[in-house]
Design an enzyme around this catalytic site. Structure first.
Site, mmCIF file in Angstrom:
data_model
loop_
_atom_site.group_PDB
_atom_site.id
_atom_site.type_symbol
_atom_site.label_atom_id
_atom_site.label_comp_id
_atom_site.label_asym_id
_atom_site.label_seq_id
_atom_site.Cartn_x
_atom_site.Cartn_y
_atom_site.Cartn_z
ATOM 1 N N SER A 140 24.559 33.135 28.283
ATOM 2 C CA SER A 140 25.999 32.908 28.257
ATOM 3 C C SER A 140 26.652 33.798 29.297
ATOM 4 O O SER A 140 26.099 34.845 29.672
ATOM 5 C CB SER A 140 26.562 33.246 26.867
ATOM 6 O OG SER A 140 27.977 33.275 26.875
ATOM 7 N N TYR A 153 27.345 39.114 20.127
ATOM 8 C CA TYR A 153 26.973 37.922 20.884
ATOM 9 C C TYR A 153 26.616 38.279 22.327
ATOM 10 O O TYR A 153 25.597 37.827 22.863
ATOM 11 C CB TYR A 153 28.127 36.920 20.849
ATOM 12 C CG TYR A 153 27.840 35.598 21.507
ATOM 13 C CD1 TYR A 153 26.954 34.693 20.931
ATOM 14 C CD2 TYR A 153 28.468 35.236 22.699
ATOM 15 C CE1 TYR A 153 26.690 33.473 21.525
ATOM 16 C CE2 TYR A 153 28.213 34.022 23.300
ATOM 17 C CZ TYR A 153 27.324 33.136 22.717
ATOM 18 O OH TYR A 153 27.070 31.934 23.312
#
Length: 257
Positions: A140, A153
């Site tokens: 990501s 995350y």
């Protein structure tokens, strides 16, 4: 044209979002696909129209070593080979650093990072023995840049990036490549739940293309990296982000949020 005829691809997190888009694209380009997800009901419902000899659906938890090994064994038993992995399984979390408790942290790390390690290691052993393979992980932009609410995350996805680079280095001698995709803001069910209205506003302001991407746009990049044509690409982090990672100061005319 990317051609996967005669090849077998394993796609994790295949019931929705990027994983589902990858699976459909792989089938359209001739691959045999082994699709896994924790939610078998959702997986079956998403793929009722494509279930057939070239698509094997299996329920599995990527944090469970035994289940992952069984999936890999089933892929080899059914199709005789395992050429590519697109590891899309994961969860998201938007929570401040100070507000992230240990259970939040552990859950994201377990699924997004440890699940990647378990799955890639099981697949890489088969590929190394065969002398060929393509591994594509889903990282990501949060793993490249610090962002509000992405302590767990971002740390997990940063770990995925480094793990992918290590795989690229160590597996090159076996004819196996490993690359990480770094999607930005993509319109998936996960993002719809994870991104608040304020997050969407801030993201749009920072994306030169001034929009969220689609799962199909990420899938196109994943399929290329999983193909024979990507033979000399390894250890790379591919941003699929509308220019987000490349941007600096943005001045817009008539910017709509």
């Amino acid at each position: 044209m990317i051609d996967f005829k005669g090849q077998t691809m394993l796609v994790t997190g295949a019931a929705s979002g990027i994983g589902l888009a990858v699976l459909r694209g792989a089938l359209q380009n001739g691959a045999n696909v082994v699709a896994i997800d924790r939610n078998m009901e959702a997986l079956t419902a998403s793929l009722e129209d494509v279930i057939g000899n070239r698509c094997l659906l299996l329920a599995a938890d990527v944090t469970n070593v035994q289940q992952v090994q069984q999936v890999v064994a089933a892929a080899c038993e059914n199709y005789g080979r395992l050429d590519a992995l697109v590891h899309s399984a994961g969860i998201g979390l938007e929570k401040s650093f100070l507000g992230t408790d240990l259970s939040d942290w552990q859950r994201v790390i377990d699924i997004d990072l440890t699940g990647t390690f378990i799955t890639c290691q099981a697949v890489a052993q088969v590929m190394a023995d065969a002398g060929y393979g393509r591994i594509v992980t889903l990282a990501s932009t949060a793993g490249v840049r610090g962002g509000t609410g992405r302590a767990a995350y971002g740390a997990a996805k940063g770990g995925v990036i480094t793990l992918t680079k290590v795989m690229a280095v160590e597996l090159a001698q076996y004819g196996v490549t490993a690359n990480a995709l770094a999607p930005g803001a993509i319109e998936t069910d996960l993002v719809k739940k994870m991104h608040s209205a304020e997050t969407r506003k801030v993201y749009r302001q920072a994306i030169p293309m001034d929009r969220y991407g689609t799962p199909e746009e990420v899938a196109s990049a994943a399929l290329f990296l999983a193909s024979r044509e990507a033979a000399y690409i390894s250890g790379q982090v591919f941003g699929v982000d509308g220019g987000f990672l490349g941007a600096g100061v943005l001045h817009r005319k008539n910017h709509a949020v």
